[in-house]
Design a protein around this motif. Structure first.
Motif, short mmCIF file in Angstrom:
data_model
loop_
_atom_site.label_atom_id
_atom_site.label_comp_id
_atom_site.label_asym_id
_atom_site.label_seq_id
_atom_site.Cartn_x
_atom_site.Cartn_y
_atom_site.Cartn_z
N ALA A 107 0.85 -1.19 0.00
CA ALA A 107 0.00 0.00 0.00
C ALA A 107 0.89 1.25 0.00
CB ALA A 107 -0.89 -0.02 1.24
N PRO A 108 0.32 2.40 -0.30
CA PRO A 108 1.10 3.64 -0.17
C PRO A 108 1.56 3.77 1.28
CG PRO A 108 -0.90 4.04 -1.41
CD PRO A 108 -1.02 2.64 -0.86
N GLY A 109 2.78 4.27 1.46
CA GLY A 109 3.29 4.45 2.81
C GLY A 109 4.48 3.57 3.15
N CYS A 110 5.00 2.86 2.14
CA CYS A 110 6.25 2.11 2.34
C CYS A 110 7.40 3.07 2.04
CB CYS A 110 6.32 0.90 1.40
SG CYS A 110 5.17 -0.42 1.85
N VAL A 111 8.20 3.35 3.06
CA VAL A 111 9.26 4.36 2.93
C VAL A 111 10.59 3.68 2.64
CG1 VAL A 111 10.41 6.30 4.05
CG2 VAL A 111 8.00 5.79 4.57
N VAL A 112 11.16 4.01 1.50
CA VAL A 112 12.40 3.37 1.06
C VAL A 112 13.59 3.81 1.92
CG1 VAL A 112 14.05 3.17 -0.86
CG2 VAL A 112 11.57 3.20 -1.33
N PHE A 113 14.35 2.82 2.37
CA PHE A 113 15.67 3.11 2.95
C PHE A 113 16.70 2.96 1.83
CE2 PHE A 113 19.62 1.84 5.05
CZ PHE A 113 19.79 2.91 5.91
N ALA A 114 16.63 1.83 1.14
CA ALA A 114 17.42 1.60 -0.06
C ALA A 114 16.67 0.58 -0.90
CB ALA A 114 18.81 1.07 0.29
N GLY A 115 16.74 0.74 -2.21
CA GLY A 115 16.00 -0.19 -3.05
C GLY A 115 16.66 -0.39 -4.39
N GLU A 116 16.69 -1.65 -4.83
CA GLU A 116 17.25 -2.01 -6.13
C GLU A 116 16.15 -2.68 -6.94
OE1 GLU A 116 21.75 -2.63 -4.39
OE2 GLU A 116 20.58 -4.40 -4.92
N LEU A 117 15.77 -2.00 -8.01
CA LEU A 117 14.61 -2.41 -8.81
C LEU A 117 15.05 -2.90 -10.18
CD1 LEU A 117 11.45 -2.23 -9.46
CD2 LEU A 117 11.98 0.08 -10.31
N VAL A 118 14.39 -3.96 -10.65
CA VAL A 118 14.54 -4.38 -12.04
C VAL A 118 13.15 -4.37 -12.67
CG1 VAL A 118 15.25 -6.20 -13.63
CG2 VAL A 118 16.49 -5.88 -11.48
N LEU A 119 13.02 -3.60 -13.74
CA LEU A 119 11.77 -3.56 -14.48
C LEU A 119 11.99 -4.22 -15.84
CD1 LEU A 119 10.17 0.03 -14.32
CD2 LEU A 119 9.22 -2.11 -13.44
N GLN A 120 11.15 -5.18 -16.16
CA GLN A 120 11.23 -5.84 -17.47
C GLN A 120 10.02 -5.40 -18.28
OE1 GLN A 120 13.37 -8.31 -19.20
NE2 GLN A 120 12.00 -7.39 -20.72
N GLU A 121 10.28 -4.63 -19.32
CA GLU A 121 9.20 -4.16 -20.18
C GLU A 121 8.57 -5.32 -20.94
OE1 GLU A 121 8.72 -0.73 -23.60
OE2 GLU A 121 10.54 -1.93 -23.58
N LEU A 122 7.24 -5.28 -21.04
CA LEU A 122 6.51 -6.26 -21.84
C LEU A 122 5.91 -5.50 -23.02
CD1 LEU A 122 4.80 -8.22 -18.94
CD2 LEU A 122 6.83 -8.88 -20.26
N VAL A 123 6.30 -5.92 -24.22
CA VAL A 123 5.91 -5.21 -25.43
C VAL A 123 4.70 -5.88 -26.06
CG1 VAL A 123 6.65 -4.46 -27.72
CG2 VAL A 123 8.27 -4.45 -25.80
N GLY A 124 3.65 -5.12 -26.26
CA GLY A 124 2.42 -5.61 -26.86
C GLY A 124 1.31 -4.62 -26.54
N GLU A 125 0.08 -5.01 -26.79
CA GLU A 125 -1.03 -4.13 -26.45
C GLU A 125 -1.03 -3.95 -24.93
OE1 GLU A 125 -5.90 -4.16 -26.58
OE2 GLU A 125 -4.80 -5.66 -27.74
N PRO A 126 -0.97 -2.71 -24.42
CA PRO A 126 -0.83 -2.49 -22.97
C PRO A 126 -1.96 -3.13 -22.17
CG PRO A 126 -0.54 -0.44 -24.17
CD PRO A 126 -1.03 -1.44 -25.17
N LEU A 127 -1.62 -3.62 -21.00
CA LEU A 127 -2.63 -4.16 -20.09
C LEU A 127 -3.31 -2.99 -19.37
CD1 LEU A 127 -0.73 -7.15 -18.48
CD2 LEU A 127 -2.70 -7.29 -20.00
N GLU A 128 -4.64 -3.03 -19.35
CA GLU A 128 -5.40 -1.98 -18.66
C GLU A 128 -6.33 -2.62 -17.65
OE1 GLU A 128 -6.87 1.40 -20.80
OE2 GLU A 128 -5.94 0.68 -22.66
N ARG A 129 -6.46 -1.94 -16.52
CA ARG A 129 -7.32 -2.46 -15.45
C ARG A 129 -8.70 -1.82 -15.50
NH1 ARG A 129 -4.68 -5.35 -11.66
NH2 ARG A 129 -2.41 -5.38 -11.85
N GLU A 130 -9.70 -2.63 -15.08
CA GLU A 130 -11.04 -2.09 -14.92
C GLU A 130 -11.71 -2.83 -13.77
OE1 GLU A 130 -13.29 -2.69 -18.47
OE2 GLU A 130 -13.44 -4.85 -18.18
N PHE A 131 -12.73 -2.21 -13.21
CA PHE A 131 -13.42 -2.79 -12.06
C PHE A 131 -14.05 -4.13 -12.42
CE2 PHE A 131 -17.22 -3.32 -9.39
CZ PHE A 131 -16.61 -3.36 -8.16
N ASP A 132 -13.84 -5.12 -11.58
CA ASP A 132 -14.40 -6.45 -11.77
C ASP A 132 -15.47 -6.69 -10.70
OD1 ASP A 132 -14.28 -9.33 -12.79
OD2 ASP A 132 -13.78 -9.61 -10.68
N GLU A 133 -16.71 -6.91 -11.15
CA GLU A 133 -17.85 -7.06 -10.23
C GLU A 133 -17.68 -8.25 -9.30
OE1 GLU A 133 -20.71 -5.38 -9.88
OE2 GLU A 133 -20.57 -3.93 -11.53
#
Ligand code: ZN
Length: 143
Positions: A107-133
């Motif tokens: 959730a929002p509110g995680c305060v970084v002390f130190a962080g090492e991130l790896v992002l792997q891009e996925l190429v294609g039609e972008p994934l979009e979110r919508e509300f699921d009943e």
């Protein structure tokens, strides 16, 4: 069940800013590199954390605070779009001074002390979110 194929794109490695919010830092990296869909992983340490557990009956998140320094043992998740904006969904396992772990939806509110991130891009039609009943969650549409 639904699925869509992507190909691997760029891989970005980033050092997250000390004192920054974990989700905001990751979103900023994705936006800076124009990644609309990506998978992510990270390790590091947090000064404090805010995690959540989804109540499947009530359809709402219950949040809890970890008010102590912790190791970020593992952060797994993805980047997609929600309402046209970058949306980071991640789950974390955190360890305290004695190695005992807590884990949950980040959730929002995680305060970084130190962080090492790896992002792997996925190429294609972008994934979009919508509300699921059914679940009450913002899930990927057209899958
Ligand atoms: Zn989650």
């Amino acid at each position: 069940m639904g699925a869509r194929e992507f190909t691997r794109g760029r891989r970005v490695v980033a050092r997250l800013a000390h004192g920054g919010d974990l989700l905001e830092e990751i979103a900023a990296v994705a936006e800076e590199h124009g990644m609309r869909t990506a998978e992510l992983r990270a390790i590091g340490a947090l000064q404090a954390a805010r995690l959540a557990f989804y109540d499947q009956s009530a359809h709402e998140y219950g949040e809890f605070t970890v008010d102590a320094p912790v190791e970020l043992i593992g952060l797994l998740g993805n980047v997609s779009l929600k309402d046209g904006a970058t949306f980071v969904h991640a789950h974390a396992t955190l360890a305290g001074h004695d190695g005992a772990c807590v884990a949950g939806h980040v959730a929002p509110g995680c305060v970084v002390f130190a962080g090492e991130l790896v992002l792997q891009e996925l190429v294609g039609e972008p994934l979009e979110r919508e509300f699921d009943e059914v679940t009450g969650l913002a899930l990927w549409r057209d899958l």
